[in-house]
Design an enzyme around this catalytic site. Sequence first.
Site, PDB file in Angstrom:
ATOM      1  N   HIS A 100     -14.587 -15.518  -8.972  1.00  0.00           N
ATOM      2  CA  HIS A 100     -14.668 -15.934  -7.568  1.00  0.00           C
ATOM      3  C   HIS A 100     -14.400 -14.746  -6.646  1.00  0.00           C
ATOM      4  O   HIS A 100     -15.127 -14.521  -5.667  1.00  0.00           O
ATOM      5  CB  HIS A 100     -13.647 -17.050  -7.329  1.00  0.00           C
ATOM      6  CG  HIS A 100     -13.573 -17.546  -5.920  1.00  0.00           C
ATOM      7  ND1 HIS A 100     -14.139 -18.742  -5.518  1.00  0.00           N
ATOM      8  CD2 HIS A 100     -12.994 -17.014  -4.810  1.00  0.00           C
ATOM      9  CE1 HIS A 100     -13.911 -18.920  -4.228  1.00  0.00           C
ATOM     10  NE2 HIS A 100     -13.210 -17.889  -3.773  1.00  0.00           N
ATOM     11  N   GLU A 101     -13.362 -13.968  -6.944  1.00  0.00           N
ATOM     12  CA  GLU A 101     -13.026 -12.822  -6.098  1.00  0.00           C
ATOM     13  C   GLU A 101     -14.090 -11.726  -6.199  1.00  0.00           C
ATOM     14  O   GLU A 101     -14.380 -11.038  -5.210  1.00  0.00           O
ATOM     15  CB  GLU A 101     -11.649 -12.271  -6.477  1.00  0.00           C
ATOM     16  CG  GLU A 101     -10.499 -13.241  -6.238  1.00  0.00           C
ATOM     17  CD  GLU A 101     -10.403 -13.711  -4.798  1.00  0.00           C
ATOM     18  OE1 GLU A 101     -10.772 -12.948  -3.888  1.00  0.00           O
ATOM     19  OE2 GLU A 101      -9.960 -14.858  -4.579  1.00  0.00           O
ATOM     20  N   HIS A 142     -16.800 -12.758  -3.940  1.00  0.00           N
ATOM     21  CA  HIS A 142     -16.358 -12.466  -2.568  1.00  0.00           C
ATOM     22  C   HIS A 142     -16.716 -11.022  -2.206  1.00  0.00           C
ATOM     23  O   HIS A 142     -17.286 -10.748  -1.140  1.00  0.00           O
ATOM     24  CB  HIS A 142     -14.840 -12.644  -2.458  1.00  0.00           C
ATOM     25  CG  HIS A 142     -14.411 -13.850  -1.690  1.00  0.00           C
ATOM     26  ND1 HIS A 142     -14.710 -14.050  -0.364  1.00  0.00           N
ATOM     27  CD2 HIS A 142     -13.685 -14.930  -2.066  1.00  0.00           C
ATOM     28  CE1 HIS A 142     -14.196 -15.193   0.045  1.00  0.00           C
ATOM     29  NE2 HIS A 142     -13.568 -15.755  -0.975  1.00  0.00           N
ATOM     30  N   GLU A 180     -16.529 -20.064   0.684  1.00  0.00           N
ATOM     31  CA  GLU A 180     -15.783 -20.471  -0.506  1.00  0.00           C
ATOM     32  C   GLU A 180     -16.680 -21.217  -1.487  1.00  0.00           C
ATOM     33  O   GLU A 180     -16.596 -21.013  -2.705  1.00  0.00           O
ATOM     34  CB  GLU A 180     -14.588 -21.338  -0.105  1.00  0.00           C
ATOM     35  CG  GLU A 180     -13.465 -20.564   0.560  1.00  0.00           C
ATOM     36  CD  GLU A 180     -12.934 -19.451  -0.326  1.00  0.00           C
ATOM     37  OE1 GLU A 180     -12.503 -19.743  -1.455  1.00  0.00           O
ATOM     38  OE2 GLU A 180     -12.967 -18.282   0.115  1.00  0.00           O
TER      39      GLU A 180
END
Length: 238
Positions: free
Chosen positions: A72-73, A76, A103
């Site tokens: 997820h990061e 990002h 998100e």
Amino acid sequence: MHDTYRDRVRALARAFREAHWPLTPQRMARGIGYTLAYTDLGGPDGMLDPVGKRVLIAAGQSPRRQRFTLAHEVIHHLIQHDDELLSDLHDAFEGPAFEEALEALCNLGAAEMLLPSRAVVEAVAQHGYRPRLIPELAERYGVSEEVAAIALAEHGPGPALALIAGGRPLRVLFSARGKGMRARLPKARGIAADHPLTVARETGLPFRGKAPLPGGRTPLYLWAQPLHGKVYALYWVA
């Protein structure tokens, strides 16, 4: 959310996976020029430290959950450094809507990175679109159940929502909306005692038919499967 954004983020995830396979945690962090650190974050599951060039992941969680947070990061970072995509997102969304969309896209990209769409399509073609695929795909590919739920929500027979429920009284542990699904389901929402999801958990019997989302009114197609104290469910619009 427009399908174009979803497709572009999935493409970013696929390109990263192909460039940095095998996706060990260290290789994932190095793939964006960062190091990896596990620490007490006091709440968040993970965050980027641009100054120290570190991906910070909350200690004490399961390895599968930590890997999902790391992916997820990474997404990002990839979105933040794709000027065209980031500009388009800022044009399309403002304020809280932008953060919510970002998100959701990071979750989608993380799922694509760890559980490729082709694997999900093959599983659905072989076994049908059924809720047991959530724990089965998670186990087969060594990913979290959240990743499997996100991936399955993208491949329903129509706009779909995947759900994992548990606890007593029964509540939503996680849900993911696929493309075209407008209904949403917040985490921790309670589920009524007479709802088919609760009945399935209490009886140990699967449910297939029409039912609303917990707290909703509009009937959708629902297939719910109780397993090991949880209820795995797939909703979709025909």
